[in-house]
Design an enzyme around this catalytic site. Structure first.
Site, short mmCIF file in Angstrom:
data_model
loop_
_atom_site.label_atom_id
_atom_site.label_comp_id
_atom_site.label_asym_id
_atom_site.label_seq_id
_atom_site.Cartn_x
_atom_site.Cartn_y
_atom_site.Cartn_z
N LYS A 52 0.95 -1.33 -0.14
CA LYS A 52 0.11 0.18 -0.03
C LYS A 52 0.88 1.26 -0.04
O LYS A 52 0.52 2.25 -0.73
CB LYS A 52 -0.94 0.03 1.11
CG LYS A 52 -2.19 -1.21 1.21
CD LYS A 52 -2.87 -1.24 2.47
CE LYS A 52 -3.80 -2.28 2.41
NZ LYS A 52 -4.84 -2.81 3.36
N GLN A 96 -4.56 -1.76 9.65
CA GLN A 96 -4.40 -2.90 9.23
C GLN A 96 -4.93 -4.05 10.13
O GLN A 96 -4.76 -4.21 11.49
CB GLN A 96 -2.80 -3.50 8.64
CG GLN A 96 -2.78 -4.61 7.91
CD GLN A 96 -3.36 -4.74 6.46
OE1 GLN A 96 -3.70 -3.48 5.86
NE2 GLN A 96 -3.98 -5.73 6.12
N ASP A 119 -11.07 2.56 4.25
CA ASP A 119 -11.31 1.02 4.07
C ASP A 119 -12.58 0.87 3.97
O ASP A 119 -13.02 -0.36 3.61
CB ASP A 119 -10.57 0.29 5.48
CG ASP A 119 -9.28 -0.25 5.08
OD1 ASP A 119 -9.07 -0.85 4.23
OD2 ASP A 119 -8.66 -0.41 6.18
#
Ligand code: GUN
Length: 293
Positions: A52, A96, A119
Site C-alpha cells: 500500500k 491493518q 477502508d
C-alpha cells in the site's frame, strides 16, 4: 474462457489516479495523504501494508506508516487514531487487520473519522453503502466491481452466488451486486458455513464470488458452464519449492474450474491486485472531499 487480469486493470486504475493526482496538485492542492497503522509483525499484514505504501509513492500520494508493538494496550492505538483524526493533513486512515487479541477491532474501527475511513469498514460507511449513497466501499468488493466494469461483464438479471459473509468481503459484495447499478442488478444468494445445499446453489449461478478462505474449495462439479468465477481467496500454503516457503492459493480449484468458465480470476494476479487500486481510489476521494484542503 477469458482470464480477468488484475494486473492490467489495477495498472489502468493506478495510471488514472496518477494523472488525476498530478492535476490535483497542479491546481494548488497538497498530495493526498494516507496514514496506515500496523500493529505487530503478522507476515501477511506486513506485505499488504508495504504494498500500500509503495503504491502511494507510485501514484504521487504522501503516506505515513505508524508501527506499534504487538503487545500494546488498546489505549495506545486509540490515541494514535485520535491524533490522525485531528490532523487536517491526513486524508485517509487505515488500521491493518487483524489486530492482536487484546484489542477490540470493532471499537477501533468505530473510532476512525468516517470522512477518513478509506477502508469503508466504519458503520457509517457501511450504512451509506447499503443505502446506495456516495460512500467509501471496502477495497476488495470495490476492486471486484471495478474489474467487472472494466471487462464489461453483463450482470443485470444474473444470479450471483457469494460464498462467505464476512464484513469486509462477502456481505458488502452481496449488497453491491444487488444494487440498481452497473455492474449490479444481480439476484444474489449469500452462502456460508451453514448453507446446506451449497453445490446445488452454485450450479445455478451465473456469477460465483468465492470468499470463504478455503484453498481449492470450489471445484468443477459445482460450476455451471460459462459461469463467471471470481476468486477472493489468498491463503498462504506451505511450499518448500518457493523462496518464501509458501504459495498463495485461491478458494477456486483453478485448473479444473477454468475450462468451464466464461471468465475467471487467477490467484495470484486477480482480485488481490485490485484491492489496492480500490483503496487508492477511496484515498483520492477522501483527499478531494477533505476539509483540510
Ligand atoms: N486485512 C485484510 N484485508 C484488509 C483490508 O482491506 N484492510 C485492512 N485494513 N485490513 C485488512
Amino acid at each position: 474462457m477469458e482470464i480477468l487480469d488484475g494486473k492490467i486493470v489495477s495498472q489502468a486504475v493506478k495510471e488514472e489516479l496518477r494523472l488525476q493526482t498530478a492535476q490535483w496538485i497542479s491546481e494548488g492542492n497538497r498530495a493526498p495523504h494516507l496514514a496506515a497503522i500496523l500493529v505487530g509483525n503478522n507476515g501477511a499484514s506486513e506485505t499488504y501494508v508495504a504494498s500500500k505504501v509503495k503504491t502511494c509513492q507510485e501514484i504521487g500520494y504522501k503516506s505515513t506508516l505508524i508501527r506499534l508493538e504487538e503487545n500494546i494496550e488498546e489505549t495506545i492505538l486509540v490515541a494514535a487514531i485520535e491524533q490522525l483524526n485531528a490532523d487536517s493533513t491526513v486524508d485517509g486512515i487505515l488500521v491493518q487487520l487483524p489486530l492482536p487479541k487484546q484489542i477490540n477491532e470493532e471499537k477501533i474501527i468505530g473510532l476512525i473519522n468516517p470522512d477518513k475511513d478509506v477502508d469503508g469498514f466504519h458503520p457509517v460507511s457501511i450504512g451509506r453503502m447499503v443505502q446506495g449513497l456516495p460512500a467509501f466501499i471496502p477495497a476488495t468488493p470495490y476492486g471486484i466491481m471495478l474489474m467487472l466494469a472494466h471487462y464489461k461483464i453483463p450482470t443485470s438479471g444474473k444470479h450471483a452466488v457469494v460464498i462467505g459473509r464476512s464484513n469486509i468481503v462477502g456481505r458488502p459484495m452481496s449488497i453491491l451486486l444487488s444494487q440498481n447499478t452497473n455492474p449490479g442488478n444481480c439476484t444474489v444468494t449469500v452462502c456460508h458455513s451453514r448453507t446446506s445445499n451449497l453445490k446445488e446453489l452454485c450450479l445455478q449461478a451465473d456469477i460465483i464470488v468465492a470468499a470463504l478462505g478455503k484453498p481449492g474449495f470450489l471445484t468443477a462439479d459445482m460450476v455451471k458452464e460459462n459461469a463467471v468465477v471470481i476468486d477472493v481467496g489468498i491463503t498462504r500454503v506451505a511450499d518448500p519449492s518457493k523462496k518464501s516457503g509458501f504459495a498463495i492459493k485461491g478458494d477456486v480449484d483453478f485448473d479444473s474450474v477454468a475450462p468451464h468458465c466464461s471468465y475467471i480470476t487467477p490467484v495470484p494476479g486477480g482480485v488481490g491486485l485490485m484491492t489496492i487500486g480500490a483503496l487508492m481510489k477511496n484515498t483520492f476521494r477522501a483527499a478531494t472531499q477533505s476539509k483540510g484542503n
